[in-house]
Design an enzyme around this catalytic site. Structure first.
Site, PDB file in Angstrom:
ATOM      1  CG  ASP A  98      -1.887   1.192   1.185  1.00 43.42           C
ATOM      2  OD1 ASP A  98      -2.926   1.051   0.517  1.00 43.42           O
ATOM      3  OD2 ASP A  98      -1.590   2.242   1.791  1.00 43.42           O
TER       4      ASP A  98
ATOM      5  CD  GLU B 177      -1.537   6.182   2.595  1.00 42.38           C
ATOM      6  OE1 GLU B 177      -2.198   7.113   2.069  1.00 42.38           O
ATOM      7  OE2 GLU B 177      -2.035   5.077   2.893  1.00 42.38           O
TER       8      GLU B 177
ATOM      9  CG  HIS C 240      -6.657   6.812   4.475  1.00 44.48           C
ATOM     10  ND1 HIS C 240      -6.771   6.419   3.167  1.00 44.48           N
ATOM     11  CD2 HIS C 240      -7.920   7.028   4.930  1.00 44.48           C
ATOM     12  CE1 HIS C 240      -8.055   6.403   2.832  1.00 44.48           C
ATOM     13  NE2 HIS C 240      -8.776   6.766   3.884  1.00 44.48           N
TER      14      HIS C 240
ATOM     15  CG  ASP D 130      -4.493   1.665   4.665  1.00 44.33           C
ATOM     16  OD1 ASP D 130      -4.922   1.656   5.841  1.00 44.33           O
ATOM     17  OD2 ASP D 130      -4.698   2.602   3.872  1.00 44.33           O
TER      18      ASP D 130
END
Length: 599
Positions: A32, A34, A173, A178
């Protein structure tokens, strides 16, 4: 090449790797990211989070913040909690990306909405000069959309799925959190597809809810197929053939029948009642195509549409009698008559007959006439000067023979005179602005030259006792073919670097014995499509003629030459017979032996 039976299948022992990689043995890296925005064009990665798992066990984790070259927008900070101060001392992407690629090496990437994460990873690899490994990718969103119904979760967001499956980590998040939640979602989804018969990585990658459970569970039928070229036969419980097809890789092709890539309703129905698949490994693609034709003609599988009923084809025949006439027949006999065709529809044959009658004054009455003719009343064609009236004794056998020779020449030799007459007739109709009649005549002329060209191409090869040809293979060596009387009698491959001539000699000794046309075989039904397949192979680039017994020629000004002129215009015309597979040009290969070199 002897006629194929279902007992001549060649089984090949498969390795466990060939059967697919079990999901329990797959190393997944669930990732994951960001980022500072929604697209790698103008946005950058701010955090990596990844978990490596195999067989349900966690093997390792990877987490780091990344310092972007531009400030993080405020709304992204509100969403993720990552501030500019947090990433101020973090490593840059040029440091992090090689570390992540090393962590993920040899694995299958998994992400929730994988298109987003993979697009950023690929862009980062390109930016830092790292080659992208081409990971296999599993998208948990795509799987969830097919496995999780609306009555279970309001949507397919990661937070909703994590709550549904009781994930041990709540997504918030932040990349690692995540990724951990996505691991639990992945395992839950794998458990669901496992109950539907999906147990390998290949099956998971091709999984689709459009494929029924019964269809998916029959995928094991394809697991025994060899990775080799040949013919495959689907059979029902009683062993009756349902469908026959060819493939360059039997295992890969048959597996597609059990995935979402197969969308034909009749094929889905066929798979539903299939109980086994018979593979017939073939030395060359030509052999596979010929075996397919023969099996379809012999067994007429209900799910094969092509070539199921070759006996429905018709021919135009110029009868062998004192006063010949044109007749439409279903069987070609060794009776001395001239034939043109085959036609896939009777209406097309009738159009060709009408075109020939336009310019050749053959009689159109059906009674067989004696040498003296049959005295009686003549039809209107005599008054129109479209027939010489042999039925009333107005034309002798000798006079009529010149008319019959014109028709025979069109079917077996030059058609220049007749085509020129038809063109003149077209010009006359156009000058008189009778455009509909001109269009009808034009279509009839095309039907005639197509059929005549087809017959003129087939006849010489059928009359050739033996022809040996070779084509160089891409990987070296030669593809060798023996053709006898238009039929594929044998084929083999010579190894790279070996002298091909001993293989040619052995092939000639072991090839099928083929009787000449008319010697106890139904040449019309059995050989037409097969001979055309062989001709297309012989005309393909790189084919060399090695040996020829007899002669193999086609008329220079035959119907093929006329068709070569007319066919390019056919796309602007109403099609007469769109299923006619024969090429537009005649075979014009010099007859003679060409030397073969070892390859």
């Amino acid at each position: 090449m002897p006629p194929p039976t279902f007992d001549d299948m060649q089984m090949v022992q498969e390795t466990f790797e060939d059967l697919g990689v079990a999901l329990a043995d797959v190393t997944f890296v669930v990732v994951d990211l960001e980022t500072t925005g929604g697209s790698p064009a103008g946005s950058q990665i701010t955090e990596f989070g990844a978990v490596k798992v195999r067989g349900g066990a966690v093997l390792g984790e990877f987490q780091t913040l990344v310092r972007p070259s531009t400030p993080i927008p405020p709304f992204i900070t509100v969403l993720t909690g990552i501030t500019n101060a947090m990433v101020a001392e973090a490593p840059a992407i040029r440091t992090v990306m090689p570390q992540f690629l090393e962590f993920a090496a040899g694995s299958v990437l998994v992400a929730h909405n994988a298109g987003f994460d993979v697009s950023f990873l690929r862009a980062a690899a390109a930016e830092t000069g790292q080659p992208w490994p081409g990971f296999a990718v599993i998208d948990t969103v795509r799987l969830a959309r097919q496995l999780v119904h609306r009555d279970e979760a309001p949507n397919h967001k990661l937070s909703s799925l994590a709550q549904l499956f009781g994930a041990t980590t709540t997504p918030d998040h932040r990349a690692l959190h995540d990724a951990r939640a996505t691991v639990d979602v992945l395992h839950a989804l794998i458990e669901r597809v496992g109950n539907l018969g999906v147990h390998t990585l290949e099956e998971l990658q091709s999984y689709s809810s459009r494929v029924s459970t019964a269809q998916r569970r029959k995928r094991f039928l394809a697991d025994a197929m060899p990775s080799a070229p040949g013919v495959y036969v689907f059979r029902d419980r009683a062993g009756e053939p349902l469908y026959v097809g060819t493939a360059t890789d039997l295992r890969r092709r048959t597996r597609t029948y059990f995935t979402a890539s197969e969308t034909r309703r009749r094929m889905t129905e066929m798979v539903g009642i299939s109980e086994s698949i018979t593979p017939i490994v073939c030395a060359t693609p030509l052999e596979a195509s010929v075996r397919e034709l023969r099996l379809i003609a012999a067994h007429k599988p209900r799910y094969n549409r092509r070539s199921r009923s070759p006996e429905k084809a018709v021919w135009v025949k110029l009868t062998d009698e004192p006063f010949p006439r044109l007749s439409i027949v279903r069987v070609v006999k060794d009776d001395g008559a001239a034939y043109a065709g085959p036609f896939t529809a009777r209406r097309t044959a009738e159009a060709a007959v009408t075109a020939l009658h336009e310019v050749v004054p053959l009689r159109q009455c059906t009674p067989r006439l004696s040498l003296r003719g049959t005295r009686g009343s003549a039809c209107v064609l005599l008054e129109m000067q479209r027939c010489g009236g042999p039925c009333v004794g107005a034309q002798t056998v000798e006079d009529y023979s010149h008319v019959a020779e014109q028709a025979a020449e069109v079917l077996s030799g030059s058609c220049r005179t007749v085509v020129a007459a038809l063109h003149a007739r077209l010009d006359t109709l156009a000058a008189q602005e009778r455009f509909e009649e001109a269009a009808t005549l034009r279509d009839r002329m095309l039907a005639l030259v197509r059929a005549a060209a087809r017959a003129q191409r087939l006849r010489p090869l059928r009359a050739t006792p033996e022809l040996v040809a070779a084509r160089r293979r891409d990987g070296g060596g030669w593809e060798l073919v023996v053709v006898r009387h238009g039929r594929l009698a044998g084929t083999t491959l010579s190894p790279p670097g070996a002298d091909p001539l001993p293989y040619v000699a052995a092939l000639q000794e072991t090839a099928e014995v083929v009787q000449p046309p008319g010697a106890g075989q139904d040449t019309a039904v059995v050989l037409t499509e097969e001979t055309e397949l062989v001709l297309r192979w012989l005309e393909s680039p790189g084919v060399r003629l090695v040996h020829l017994t007899g002669t193999w020629t086609c008329p220079v000004d035959g119907a093929g030459a006329a068709r070569a002129v007319l066919e390019p215009q056919a796309s602007h015309w109403r099609e007469v017979d769109v299923r006619d597979p024969s090429p537009a040009t005649p075979l014009e290969r010099p007859v003679g032996a060409l030397p073969l070199g070892a390859a």
